[in-house]
Design a protein around this motif. Structure first.
Motif, PDB file in Angstrom:
ATOM      1  N   ARG A  77     -25.376  -0.432 -20.177  1.00 44.51           N
ATOM      2  CA  ARG A  77     -25.838  -1.239 -20.551  1.00 44.51           C
ATOM      3  C   ARG A  77     -26.973  -0.887 -19.548  1.00 44.51           C
ATOM      4  NH1 ARG A  77     -25.640  -6.338 -21.061  1.00 44.51           N
ATOM      5  NH2 ARG A  77     -26.736  -7.686 -18.989  1.00 44.51           N
ATOM      6  N   GLY A  78     -26.586  -0.469 -17.728  1.00 46.41           N
ATOM      7  CA  GLY A  78     -28.042   0.487 -16.720  1.00 46.41           C
ATOM      8  C   GLY A  78     -28.594   0.757 -17.137  1.00 46.41           C
ATOM      9  N   SER A  79     -28.499   1.788 -18.216  1.00 47.29           N
ATOM     10  CA  SER A  79     -29.775   2.942 -18.740  1.00 47.29           C
ATOM     11  C   SER A  79     -30.542   1.535 -19.281  1.00 47.29           C
ATOM     12  CB  SER A  79     -29.200   4.227 -19.231  1.00 47.29           C
ATOM     13  OG  SER A  79     -28.796   4.875 -18.895  1.00 47.29           O
ATOM     14  N   ALA A  80     -30.244   1.109 -20.626  1.00 48.67           N
ATOM     15  CA  ALA A  80     -30.982   0.058 -21.511  1.00 48.67           C
ATOM     16  C   ALA A  80     -31.697  -0.940 -19.857  1.00 48.67           C
ATOM     17  CB  ALA A  80     -30.218  -0.760 -22.401  1.00 48.67           C
ATOM     18  N   LEU A  81     -31.246  -1.633 -19.894  1.00 46.57           N
ATOM     19  CA  LEU A  81     -31.544  -2.522 -18.306  1.00 46.57           C
ATOM     20  C   LEU A  81     -32.841  -1.854 -17.791  1.00 46.57           C
ATOM     21  CD1 LEU A  81     -28.263  -4.021 -16.670  1.00 46.57           C
ATOM     22  CD2 LEU A  81     -30.160  -5.750 -17.981  1.00 46.57           C
ATOM     23  N   VAL A  82     -32.729  -0.579 -17.075  1.00 42.09           N
ATOM     24  CA  VAL A  82     -34.627   0.069 -17.043  1.00 42.09           C
ATOM     25  C   VAL A  82     -35.183   0.348 -18.139  1.00 42.09           C
ATOM     26  CG1 VAL A  82     -34.787   2.699 -15.971  1.00 42.09           C
ATOM     27  CG2 VAL A  82     -32.413   1.137 -15.509  1.00 42.09           C
ATOM     28  N   ARG A 127     -44.690  -8.183 -17.266  1.00 43.45           N
ATOM     29  CA  ARG A 127     -44.089  -8.910 -16.862  1.00 43.45           C
ATOM     30  C   ARG A 127     -43.175  -8.984 -15.300  1.00 43.45           C
ATOM     31  NH1 ARG A 127     -43.310  -8.710 -22.471  1.00 43.45           N
ATOM     32  NH2 ARG A 127     -41.516  -7.395 -22.038  1.00 43.45           N
ATOM     33  N   PRO A 128     -43.951  -8.666 -14.576  1.00 42.36           N
ATOM     34  CA  PRO A 128     -42.617  -8.371 -13.733  1.00 42.36           C
ATOM     35  C   PRO A 128     -41.022  -9.016 -13.417  1.00 42.36           C
ATOM     36  CG  PRO A 128     -44.713  -9.192 -12.567  1.00 42.36           C
ATOM     37  CD  PRO A 128     -45.008  -9.530 -14.114  1.00 42.36           C
ATOM     38  N   ALA A 129     -41.166 -10.236 -13.667  1.00 43.43           N
ATOM     39  CA  ALA A 129     -40.028 -11.749 -12.891  1.00 43.43           C
ATOM     40  C   ALA A 129     -38.965 -10.799 -14.291  1.00 43.43           C
ATOM     41  CB  ALA A 129     -40.268 -12.222 -13.160  1.00 43.43           C
ATOM     42  N   ASP A 130     -39.097 -10.748 -15.258  1.00 45.20           N
ATOM     43  CA  ASP A 130     -37.885  -9.743 -16.118  1.00 45.20           C
ATOM     44  C   ASP A 130     -37.695  -8.497 -15.946  1.00 45.20           C
ATOM     45  OD1 ASP A 130     -38.590 -12.266 -17.377  1.00 45.20           O
ATOM     46  OD2 ASP A 130     -39.699 -12.051 -19.439  1.00 45.20           O
ATOM     47  N   GLY A 131     -38.661  -7.344 -15.458  1.00 52.26           N
ATOM     48  CA  GLY A 131     -38.768  -6.203 -14.459  1.00 52.26           C
ATOM     49  C   GLY A 131     -37.644  -6.616 -13.306  1.00 52.26           C
ATOM     50  N   ARG A 132     -38.275  -7.835 -12.547  1.00 52.30           N
ATOM     51  CA  ARG A 132     -37.362  -7.213 -10.878  1.00 52.30           C
ATOM     52  C   ARG A 132     -35.820  -7.510 -11.820  1.00 52.30           C
ATOM     53  NH1 ARG A 132     -41.058  -7.402  -7.079  1.00 52.30           N
ATOM     54  NH2 ARG A 132     -43.244  -7.822  -7.605  1.00 52.30           N
ATOM     55  N   ARG A 133     -35.416  -8.391 -12.205  1.00 51.97           N
ATOM     56  CA  ARG A 133     -33.786  -9.296 -13.117  1.00 51.97           C
ATOM     57  C   ARG A 133     -33.466  -8.500 -13.358  1.00 51.97           C
ATOM     58  NH1 ARG A 133     -32.580 -10.617 -17.593  1.00 51.97           N
ATOM     59  NH2 ARG A 133     -34.647 -11.542 -18.004  1.00 51.97           N
ATOM     60  N   ARG A 134     -34.318  -6.852 -14.166  1.00 53.57           N
ATOM     61  CA  ARG A 134     -32.723  -6.294 -14.580  1.00 53.57           C
ATOM     62  C   ARG A 134     -32.889  -5.253 -14.080  1.00 53.57           C
ATOM     63  NH1 ARG A 134     -34.003  -8.040 -20.630  1.00 53.57           N
ATOM     64  NH2 ARG A 134     -36.357  -8.067 -20.685  1.00 53.57           N
ATOM     65  N   LEU A 135     -33.766  -4.910 -13.146  1.00 49.64           N
ATOM     66  CA  LEU A 135     -33.363  -3.862 -12.242  1.00 49.64           C
ATOM     67  C   LEU A 135     -32.556  -4.230 -11.269  1.00 49.64           C
ATOM     68  CD1 LEU A 135     -37.053  -2.722 -11.774  1.00 49.64           C
ATOM     69  CD2 LEU A 135     -35.365  -1.729 -13.125  1.00 49.64           C
ATOM     70  N   ALA A 136     -32.700  -5.240 -10.717  1.00 52.09           N
ATOM     71  CA  ALA A 136     -31.215  -5.495 -10.092  1.00 52.09           C
ATOM     72  C   ALA A 136     -29.670  -5.841 -10.080  1.00 52.09           C
ATOM     73  CB  ALA A 136     -31.732  -6.962  -9.182  1.00 52.09           C
ATOM     74  N   GLU A 137     -29.919  -5.997 -11.722  1.00 51.05           N
ATOM     75  CA  GLU A 137     -29.039  -5.992 -12.403  1.00 51.05           C
ATOM     76  C   GLU A 137     -28.906  -4.271 -12.277  1.00 51.05           C
ATOM     77  OE1 GLU A 137     -26.196  -7.034 -16.726  1.00 51.05           O
ATOM     78  OE2 GLU A 137     -28.469  -7.909 -15.896  1.00 51.05           O
ATOM     79  N   ALA A 153     -29.314  -1.776 -10.588  1.00 54.07           N
ATOM     80  CA  ALA A 153     -29.248  -1.425  -9.411  1.00 54.07           C
ATOM     81  C   ALA A 153     -27.274  -1.861  -8.755  1.00 54.07           C
ATOM     82  CB  ALA A 153     -30.421  -1.702  -8.088  1.00 54.07           C
ATOM     83  N   GLU A 154     -26.991  -2.971  -9.353  1.00 57.90           N
ATOM     84  CA  GLU A 154     -25.875  -3.336  -8.923  1.00 57.90           C
ATOM     85  C   GLU A 154     -24.859  -2.153  -9.448  1.00 57.90           C
ATOM     86  OE1 GLU A 154     -23.340  -7.713  -8.618  1.00 57.90           O
ATOM     87  OE2 GLU A 154     -25.428  -7.314  -9.423  1.00 57.90           O
ATOM     88  N   LEU A 155     -24.997  -2.292 -11.088  1.00 57.67           N
ATOM     89  CA  LEU A 155     -24.258  -1.152 -11.499  1.00 57.67           C
ATOM     90  C   LEU A 155     -24.223   0.272 -11.465  1.00 57.67           C
ATOM     91  CD1 LEU A 155     -25.656  -2.793 -15.678  1.00 57.67           C
ATOM     92  CD2 LEU A 155     -23.102  -3.200 -14.340  1.00 57.67           C
ATOM     93  N   ALA A 156     -25.153   0.163 -10.956  1.00 60.11           N
ATOM     94  CA  ALA A 156     -25.240   1.861 -10.540  1.00 60.11           C
ATOM     95  C   ALA A 156     -24.867   1.728  -9.381  1.00 60.11           C
ATOM     96  CB  ALA A 156     -26.530   2.240  -9.964  1.00 60.11           C
ATOM     97  N   ASP A 157     -24.619   0.670  -8.619  1.00 52.75           N
ATOM     98  CA  ASP A 157     -23.242   1.061  -7.484  1.00 52.75           C
ATOM     99  C   ASP A 157     -22.006   0.880  -6.850  1.00 52.75           C
ATOM    100  OD1 ASP A 157     -25.803   1.061  -5.226  1.00 52.75           O
ATOM    101  OD2 ASP A 157     -26.087  -0.713  -5.008  1.00 52.75           O
ATOM    102  N   ASP A 158     -21.778   0.067  -8.496  1.00 52.52           N
ATOM    103  CA  ASP A 158     -20.128  -0.564  -8.397  1.00 52.52           C
ATOM    104  C   ASP A 158     -19.747   0.640  -8.948  1.00 52.52           C
ATOM    105  OD1 ASP A 158     -21.159  -2.759  -7.841  1.00 52.52           O
ATOM    106  OD2 ASP A 158     -20.979  -3.720  -9.831  1.00 52.52           O
TER     107      ASP A 158
END
Length: 337
Positions: free
Chosen positions: A1-6, A17-27, A29-34
């Motif tokens: 999921r993380g790879s697909a989001l990136v 579409r920067p707003a969509d990109g930021r939203r996906r990247l935040a998720e 990054a959270e998955l990467a940390d977890d």
């Protein structure tokens, strides 16, 4: 999921579409940390840095973010990530006009590509190296490298770099006053760009407009400039600037001085807000050409001198050669106008 989001965020960035990109990247990054996934964290950081540079004008900060991410890629010994990082850093440094540093990053990238046996990375870095040589004044070498990269990129089907490389090859042709060759190269680029969408489409049409105007096809150029404006993202100031530059070029060919000035002035404001000195300087050169077509020689000279100041600060010897050539041509263009 993380790879697909990136990957989706990378597409969001390229399509404006920067707003969509930021939203996906935040998720992501959270998955990467977890999950303690350093590789995923670096990939998310790469795309976020490019996104912030393109849409926020945060180029210096993004370069530093990328350097930190490349250091992590070295720590986990991922050469593929390192090459991507060096390429992304090179692109941002180029937009900042730091040409010597760009060449250094590309040298590292090419060395890693050789170790990996990656023809794709070699093609991408060679394409960028062509652009650096062009701005450094090594025009024959720039053309050679660009043509070599074009052959490799077609073989590897790397469409995003393929479009950008063809656009630069077209720009080289325009600088040599070969508008027909430029048109041919751009017509090769546009079908590929349309499959990608985003700013690469607008950029391809912008220079095709310039080629057609030089060939005396202002009505066709106007149609293409209007077409380029369709469907661009409201969130993409760079794409809007490119549309305005195309429209300003056509307005000058049609003799509409006020429309020309308004379009170029607005485009320059957008590019300056993004802190992109190379694009700002090139826009001033284009503005000077438009003013010269209108017979406004003194104002054209002022724009060229402003561009020269920007290029001098970068040490862009090749661009300075072009500026001097355009200054020498002004009386001739004024007479024609």
């Amino acid at each position: 999921r993380g790879s697909a989001l990136v990957e989706l965020a990378d597409i969001d960035q390229r399509q404006g579409r920067p707003a969509d990109g930021r939203r996906r990247l935040a998720e992501a990054a959270e998955l990467a940390d977890d999950n303690g996934d350093m590789l995923l964290g670096v990939r998310a950081a790469f795309v976020l840095a490019s996104l912030r540079a393109e849409f926020d004008g945060a180029l210096d900060e993004s370069v530093e973010d990328l350097r930190r991410s490349v250091a992590i890629a070295e720590e986990i010994d991922d050469r593929s990530l390192r090459t991507e990082g060096h390429l992304r850093i090179a692109a941002l440094l180029f937009n900042l006009g730091r040409l010597a540093e760009v060449e250094e990053q590309l040298g590292r990238c090419l060395a890693l590509a050789g170790e990996m046996g990656s023809h794709r990375v070699e093609a991408e870095a060679t394409s960028w190296l062509s652009v650096v040589k062009y701005y450094q004044g090594e025009f024959a070498e720039a053309e050679r490298l660009g043509l070599q990269a074009a052959e490799w990129l077609e073989r590897t089907s790397d469409s995003y770099f393929q479009v950008q490389n063809l656009v630069y090859l077209a720009r080289y042709a325009l600088d040599e006053d070969d508008s027909k060759l430029a048109e041919d190269r751009l017509r090769d680029a546009i079908p590929i760009a349309l499959g990608i969408e985003g700013w690469v489409v607008v950029e391809s049409y912008r220079f095709l407009v310039e080629a057609l105007v030089r060939e005396g096809q202002a009505s066709d150029a106007r149609e293409l400039a209007d077409f380029a404006a369709r469907g661009i993202s409201e969130e993409d100031p760079y794409a809007h600037a490119s549309v305005l530059l195309a429209r300003g070029t056509v307005s000058a060919a049609e003799g509409h001085a006020t429309d020309t000035r308004n379009a170029f002035t607005e485009a320059l404001g957008l590019l300056e807000s993004l802190h992109m000195p190379v694009d700002t300087a090139e826009a001033r050169v284009a503005f000077a050409g438009a003013l010269a077509r209108l017979g406004e020689v003194d104002d054209a000279r002022v724009e060229l001198q402003r561009a020269r100041g920007l290029f001098e600060a970068m040490g862009a010897a090749g661009a300075l050669v072009r500026i001097e050539r355009e200054l020498d041509r002004l009386p001739e263009r004024a007479g024609a106008g």
